[in-house]
Write an enzyme that holds these catalytic residues in place. Structure first.
Site, PDB file in Angstrom:
ATOM      1  N   GLU A  16       0.658  -1.019   0.336  1.00  0.00           N
ATOM      2  CA  GLU A  16      -0.103   0.615   0.217  1.00  0.00           C
ATOM      3  C   GLU A  16       1.262   0.764  -0.587  1.00  0.00           C
ATOM      4  O   GLU A  16       0.408   1.421   1.159  1.00  0.00           O
ATOM      5  CB  GLU A  16      -0.963  -0.050   1.208  1.00  0.00           C
ATOM      6  CG  GLU A  16      -2.140   0.935   1.062  1.00  0.00           C
ATOM      7  CD  GLU A  16      -2.906   1.129   2.295  1.00  0.00           C
ATOM      8  OE1 GLU A  16      -3.021   0.373   2.973  1.00  0.00           O
ATOM      9  OE2 GLU A  16      -3.013   2.694   2.287  1.00  0.00           O
ATOM     10  N   HIS A  18       2.678   4.661  -2.020  1.00  0.00           N
ATOM     11  CA  HIS A  18       1.765   5.413  -2.957  1.00  0.00           C
ATOM     12  C   HIS A  18       2.976   6.175  -3.459  1.00  0.00           C
ATOM     13  O   HIS A  18       3.798   6.589  -3.332  1.00  0.00           O
ATOM     14  CB  HIS A  18       0.613   6.486  -2.018  1.00  0.00           C
ATOM     15  CG  HIS A  18      -0.301   5.375  -1.352  1.00  0.00           C
ATOM     16  ND1 HIS A  18      -1.157   4.411  -1.542  1.00  0.00           N
ATOM     17  CD2 HIS A  18      -0.639   5.609   0.027  1.00  0.00           C
ATOM     18  CE1 HIS A  18      -1.763   4.198  -1.359  1.00  0.00           C
ATOM     19  NE2 HIS A  18      -1.795   4.205  -0.134  1.00  0.00           N
ATOM     20  N   HIS A 169      -8.898   0.854  -1.532  1.00  0.00           N
ATOM     21  CA  HIS A 169      -8.422   1.775   0.026  1.00  0.00           C
ATOM     22  C   HIS A 169      -9.253   2.775  -0.083  1.00  0.00           C
ATOM     23  O   HIS A 169     -10.336   3.171  -0.791  1.00  0.00           O
ATOM     24  CB  HIS A 169      -6.941   2.290  -1.050  1.00  0.00           C
ATOM     25  CG  HIS A 169      -6.068   3.149  -0.150  1.00  0.00           C
ATOM     26  ND1 HIS A 169      -6.788   4.760  -0.075  1.00  0.00           N
ATOM     27  CD2 HIS A 169      -5.340   2.802  -0.041  1.00  0.00           C
ATOM     28  CE1 HIS A 169      -5.774   5.366   0.337  1.00  0.00           C
ATOM     29  NE2 HIS A 169      -4.675   4.552   0.566  1.00  0.00           N
ATOM     30  N   ASP A 289       2.009   2.069   3.280  1.00  0.00           N
ATOM     31  CA  ASP A 289       1.517   3.104   3.856  1.00  0.00           C
ATOM     32  C   ASP A 289       1.977   4.764   3.611  1.00  0.00           C
ATOM     33  O   ASP A 289       1.805   5.598   3.952  1.00  0.00           O
ATOM     34  CB  ASP A 289      -0.032   3.252   4.892  1.00  0.00           C
ATOM     35  CG  ASP A 289      -1.005   4.102   3.923  1.00  0.00           C
ATOM     36  OD1 ASP A 289      -0.547   4.773   3.098  1.00  0.00           O
ATOM     37  OD2 ASP A 289      -1.881   4.824   4.706  1.00  0.00           O
TER      38      ASP A 289
END
Ligand code: MN
Length: 329
Positions: A16, A18, A169, A289
């Site tokens: 996850e 980004h 998400h 994340d």
């Protein structure tokens, strides 16, 4: 050189993680605005970077491979369906180019404009078959539409056929629930995004998507957005209050089978133990994340968790490698 650092730590895949595609900054204004000042500047630099900042952070945390995805809300926030489809394809091409420059450290989840399910299914097929992506990451609903609507079976059919997962998400709810009135701190990452995303996943489950597509895999972040704690109650109360809805399995049985989770943003050994016990050792995967959460804290959390070596390897690497068909190298 980077592998000298990796060798000291348990190898990990993180999924996850980004970045900001070119032209997507406008979509994320409300998403990153709350940080403000230096924190926002640092965040923007981290989202744009695929070189020293990101790689050194991965090396320090023992993260072998990052599966990259556009930061929320991405094309889910684009009101124009045709523009959203074009932006998604452009983002996917940009990410493919980035991965090609560092293919041993990066993999990709496709961005999909879900405004038109057939267009999304076509782009998914292109992203997986032509660009080599491992699946897709979608930032929740599209302009209020949830993906339990029958038209989205076109997307689920393509995902199952390609044997790739969808990472569902978080995003802001379409309307702010009255329950958060005068309590803006509840609406976002603290609470509201988790409720929104967990509710979307439950819409898929209870509408029978997993009965129609029994091999479909949905990934939820943030320790399953809290759902693993409640599986017993879903079974117990659905047996009494089904409202005429029928499912082939008990609600809890779709967890682990169709819904798998990551540890992103929840570095609690107690929550991890609950998730592994309720969902099984094959259903939980490490993630960070990045750049919203700390890779160092996440790595220390998983490396010090009271797990057997075998289960720790599954959570850190093995489960993601199997699900995403990542070869050992
Ligand atoms: Mn995230």
């Amino acid at each position: 050189m980077e592998h000298e650092i990796l060798a000291d730590r348990i190898r990990k895949i993180a999924l996850e993680e980004h970045f900001m595609p070119p032209g997507f900054h406008g979509y994320s204004k409300t998403f990153t605005r709350l940080m403000g000042g230096d924190a926002q500047t640092q965040l923007a630099a981290q989202l744009d970077d695929f070189n020293d900042l990101r790689i050194s952070d991965m090396d320090r945390a023992g993260i072998d491979i990052c599966v990259l995805s556009p930061t929320a809300p991405g094309v889910q926030a684009e009101p124009d369906a045709a523009l959203a489809a074009r932006r998604a394809a452009e983002s996917n091409d940009y990410l493919a180019g980035t991965i090609a420059r560092n293919p041993t450290r990066f993999a990709g989840f496709a961005s999909l404009a879900m405004h038109d399910p057939k267009v999304a299914a076509r782009e998914l097929r292109r992203a997986v078959e032509t660009l080599g992506f491992k699946g897709a990451l979608v930032n929740g609903h599209t302009l209020g539409a949830y993906y339990d609507k029958p038209a989205y079976d076109a997307v689920w059919d393509a995902m199952q056929d390609l044997d790739v997962p969808l990472y569902l998400h978080p995003i802001d709810p379409w309307q702010v629930p009255h329950a958060y009135a005068d309590r803006p701190e509840l609406a976002g990452a603290v609470w509201g995004w988790g409720v929104e995303t967990a509710s979307h996943a439950l819409r898929l489950l209870f509408s029978g998507v997993f009965d129609r597509f029994p091999r479909l895999k949905i990934i939820l972040g943030h320790m399953g957005e809290g759902l693993p704690m409640l599986l017993w109650r879903f079974d117990s109360r659905f047996a009494v209050y089904s409202q005429g809805v029928t499912l082939q399995l008990r609600p809890s049985e779709y967890f682990g089978r169709n819904i798998v989770i990551t540890t992103s943003g929840v570095c609690s050994h107690a929550a991890l133990a609950c998730s592994l016990t309720e969902m099984g050792e094959h259903a939980v995967m490490f993630s960070v994340d990045y750049p919203y959460e700390s890779s160092a804290i996440a790595a220390n959390f998983i490396e010090t968790a009271p797990l057997s070596d075998a289960v720790r390897q599954l959570v850190c690497y093995g489960n993601a490698a199997r699900l995403l068909k990542i070869d050992h190298h």
